[in-house]
Design an enzyme around this catalytic site. Structure first.
Site, PDB file in Angstrom:
ATOM      1  CG  ASP A   1      25.932 -15.425 -36.249  1.00  0.00           C
ATOM      2  OD1 ASP A   1      27.089 -14.969 -36.292  1.00  0.00           O
ATOM      3  OD2 ASP A   1      24.942 -14.729 -35.960  1.00  0.00           O
TER       4      ASP A   1
ATOM      5  NE  ARG B   1      18.437  -1.170 -55.366  1.00  0.00           N
ATOM      6  CZ  ARG B   1      17.929  -1.469 -56.575  1.00  0.00           C
ATOM      7  NH1 ARG B   1      18.080  -2.668 -57.096  1.00  0.00           N
ATOM      8  NH2 ARG B   1      17.289  -0.552 -57.271  1.00  0.00           N
TER       9      ARG B   1
ATOM     10  CE  LYS C   1      27.956  -6.860 -33.290  1.00  0.00           C
ATOM     11  NZ  LYS C   1      27.071  -8.010 -33.257  1.00  0.00           N
TER      12      LYS C   1
ATOM     13  CE1 TYR D   1      23.284  -9.272 -31.107  1.00  0.00           C
ATOM     14  CE2 TYR D   1      21.737  -9.339 -32.934  1.00  0.00           C
ATOM     15  CZ  TYR D   1      22.511  -8.625 -32.042  1.00  0.00           C
ATOM     16  OH  TYR D   1      22.503  -7.260 -32.095  1.00  0.00           O
TER      17      TYR D   1
HETATM   18  C1  LIG Z   1      25.701  -8.328 -33.638  1.00  0.00           C
HETATM   19  C2  LIG Z   1      25.317  -9.686 -34.044  1.00  0.00           C
HETATM   20  C3  LIG Z   1      24.376  -9.895 -35.061  1.00  0.00           C
HETATM   21  C4  LIG Z   1      23.640  -8.753 -35.750  1.00  0.00           C
HETATM   22  O1  LIG Z   1      24.505  -7.966 -36.497  1.00  0.00           O
HETATM   23  P1  LIG Z   1      24.285  -6.377 -36.757  1.00  0.00           P
HETATM   24  O2  LIG Z   1      25.480  -6.011 -37.559  1.00  0.00           O
HETATM   25  O3  LIG Z   1      24.229  -5.703 -35.418  1.00  0.00           O
HETATM   26  O4  LIG Z   1      23.013  -6.242 -37.505  1.00  0.00           O
HETATM   27  C5  LIG Z   1      24.098 -11.208 -35.423  1.00  0.00           C
HETATM   28  N1  LIG Z   1      24.694 -12.261 -34.803  1.00  0.00           N
HETATM   29  C6  LIG Z   1      25.594 -12.081 -33.816  1.00  0.00           C
HETATM   30  C7  LIG Z   1      26.219 -13.270 -33.174  1.00  0.00           C
HETATM   31  C8  LIG Z   1      25.938 -10.794 -33.402  1.00  0.00           C
HETATM   32  O5  LIG Z   1      26.811 -10.628 -32.392  1.00  0.00           O
END
Ligand SMILES: *Cc1c(COP(=O)(O)O)cnc(C)c1O
Length: 386
Positions: free
Chosen positions: A173, A48, A198, A101
């Site tokens: 982000d 962890r 992503k 998001y």
């Molecule tokens: C998908 C996404 C998130 C969240 O991420 P997860 O891996 O689904 O928890 C946060 N910010 C943006 C811009 C995203 O597209």
């Protein structure tokens, strides 16, 4: 020697195995590590807190973003939650984008409601609104650019300068572009977060996240808290994420070039009422995108020029565009904003954000663009049939 991003992505972790001379780093599944003797721990004691495979992927992501350290988490949401846990106490203010998001919106809102911290959602392109929020001396300012689903561009350098003047930390982000196309730390950010689910992983087969810190002291603090609350990424996911990152640069370049071809095709398409893509001259923030991005990315949205039945026929006729949420994978995805990614938003809130019921969002993959365009062409033809 300062390496370019494609070299960083490939080179990290190669040939580090001394036992067998493995070129590619193995997956270390052990949850625990033996002590060499009484009170003599090794670098790792428990997975962890630290795992050799996760170490490599964290180092790689930090270098790609130009940060001094990174923590890989088990989702993008836990990456954001980790940052808020470390920096926000009850009463502290987080300034977040009004069009962030949906999952981030829900997290901040629910934490606000239970008193964990305060949040104010702001249109950061509205100077008066932004300055009024900054007057309240927030601890954290989150920027998300390009935004989802309309790809609105926000000026990182400008917002970061204003936020720093009031003593706030700036978080970007960077999920929608990846470090190959945008490097927020060089533009003034203190932290970068990713949903590695992503583009970074790029194959739609894991959920993972990351926080990158500009300063080492904060990277260490985040790593301590990530272990403390137990949100670090697992061994298999670390392996898959590193494997995905190896090809990040060629993938995103191909995705972007396909996106440009599709945009060119859609521009002249009567079934398209309005097209959203930062390369377009009339796009909100086109000039800023040219200044702060190294490319326009591979996400685009458009308003379908037809009724719901025609929209339905169009979506059903597509064979190479999968109707699904998420983005950034090698396969092309299409989503209907109102019933999918933004279904949790009220119809009024969607309307206020400029999201109509005919809006479709595409995450362009690495298929051959001619095949993708032929598929669109055929689906538009089917939509027209009565
Ligand atoms: C998908 C996404 C998130 C969240 O991420 P997860 O891996 O689904 O928890 C946060 N910010 C943006 C811009 C995203 O597209």
């Amino acid at each position: 020697m300062s390496l370019k991003s494609s070299t960083i992505a490939i080179h990290n972790g190669l040939n580090e195995d001394t036992q067998f001379g493995c070129v590619v780093p193995p997956i270390y599944l052990s949850s625990t590590y033996n002590f060499t003797g009484f009170n003599e721990p090794r670098v790792h004691d428990y997975s962890r807190r630290g795992n050799p495979g996760r170490d490599i992927v964290q180092r790689t992501i930090a270098q790609l973003e130009g940060g001094s350290g990174a923590v890989m988490t088990n989702s993008g949401m836990s990456a954001l939650h980790l940052l808020c846990t470390v920096f926000l106490q009850p009463g502290d203010l987080l300034v977040a984008p009004h069009d962030c998001y949906g999952g981030s919106y829900r997290l901040f809102n629910s934490q606000h409601q239970r008193g964990a911290y305060q949040v104010q959602f702001v249109n950061q392109n509205n100077q008066d609104e932004l300055l009024a929020a900054l007057k309240k001396k927030p601890k954290l300012v989150l920027i998300e650019t390009p935004s989802n689903p309309l790809l609105t561009i926000y000026d990182i350098e400008h917002i970061a300068r204003l936020a720093h003047e009031v003593g706030a930390f700036v978080v970007v982000d960077n999920t929608f572009l990846s470090p190959v196309l945008q490097q927020p730390i060089a533009l003034g950010a203190d932290f970068v977060v990713h949903s590695c689910t992503k583009y970074l992983n790029g194959h739609s087969d894991i959920i993972a996240g990351a926080v990158i810190a500009k300063e080492e002291k904060w990277a260490l603090e985040l790593a301590w808290w990530a272990n403390n609350i137990g949100v670090t990424g697992g061994a298999f996911d670390s392996y898959l994420l590193l494997r995905g990152i190896r090809t990040l640069s060629p993938r995103i370049k191909q995705q972007q070039s396909n996106a440009l071809e599709i945009v060119n095709y859609l521009t002249a398409q009567p079934w398209v009422k309005k097209l959203y893509y930062p390369a377009l001259q009339d796009h909100a923030g086109h000039e800023i995108a040219v200044k702060q991005q190294k490319g326009f990315g591979a996400m685009l949205s458009f308003e379908f020029n037809g009724d719901e039945q025609q929209l339905c026929r169009f979506l059903s006729a597509l064979t190479l565009f999968t109707l699904a949420e998420s983005l950034g994978g090698v396969e092309t995805l299409i989503s209907h904003t109102a019933t999918m990614t933004h279904a949790g938003m009220s119809a009024e809130a969607r309307a206020a954000a400029g999201i109509t019921d005919s809006l479709l969002r595409i995450s362009v993959g690495i298929e051959d663009s001619e095949d993708l365009i032929a598929d669109l062409e055929n689906a538009f033809r089917v939509a027209a049939q009565r």
